[in-house]
Enzyme design. Sequence first.
Site, PDB file in Angstrom:
ATOM      1  CB  CYS A 115      -8.453 -15.284  10.111  1.00  0.00           C
ATOM      2  SG  CYS A 115      -8.640 -16.892   9.277  1.00  0.00           S
TER       3      CYS A 115
ATOM      4  CG  HIS B 138      -6.578 -13.585   5.883  1.00  0.00           C
ATOM      5  ND1 HIS B 138      -5.792 -13.660   7.020  1.00  0.00           N
ATOM      6  CD2 HIS B 138      -7.122 -14.811   5.716  1.00  0.00           C
ATOM      7  CE1 HIS B 138      -5.845 -14.887   7.510  1.00  0.00           C
ATOM      8  NE2 HIS B 138      -6.655 -15.597   6.741  1.00  0.00           N
TER       9      HIS B 138
ATOM     10  CD  GLU C 119      -3.881 -10.645   6.863  1.00  0.00           C
ATOM     11  OE1 GLU C 119      -3.692 -11.836   7.150  1.00  0.00           O
ATOM     12  OE2 GLU C 119      -4.957 -10.053   7.075  1.00  0.00           O
TER      13      GLU C 119
END
Length: 202
Positions: free
Chosen positions: A80, A183, A185
């Site tokens: 990001c 992202h 995650e």
Amino acid sequence: MIGILDYGLGNINSFTNIIRDLNVESKLVKNLSDFDDCSHFILPGVGAFDNAMQKIRSKNFEKTIKFQVLEKKKPLLGICVGMQILGSSSAEGVEKGLNLIDGKIKKVKTNNDQKLPHMGWNRIIKIKENKILNKISEKNEFYFLHSYYFESSNEEDIVATTFYSNNFPVIVNRGKIYGIQFHPEKSHELGRKIIENFTQIF
């Protein structure tokens, strides 16, 4: 040993948990002395380009990051805003980036039906084969939250794009340096696979 750069931005705990679940060792890189015993680095980030670079410099991390990835050739994954600061500059601010991959950060262009930030699930389109996309099929979706994108100066550095009003790069790579706009995650199993792929790059 995966070093997760802890400079005040990003989902640090999420990465720690995922890497632990992959049975890979990791540590938080909080000080300059934490860099040397790491084999890989993850550079997370949320928020604004200038704030990220100011925090990097306040920790005196800039020169050491460059030494570790350019001289010692250790893999680096920017995520990001962590991806965006791999470039040289941003339309979002005035700070200079790390300039590890040639490119500038531009604001995402939208039409009347699509707003900023670009938020939610979107498919990525593979431009070229790359280890970071090992076992990632064309049927995929990853989670995005951003208003700016990495405009690469070299098409050879673009690994994958997405479409949101326009096509723009979402994975870039030069040598062992990677930038990812979405992202991982927050992207469930496919995101975990991206992180696992990165840990296997040497």
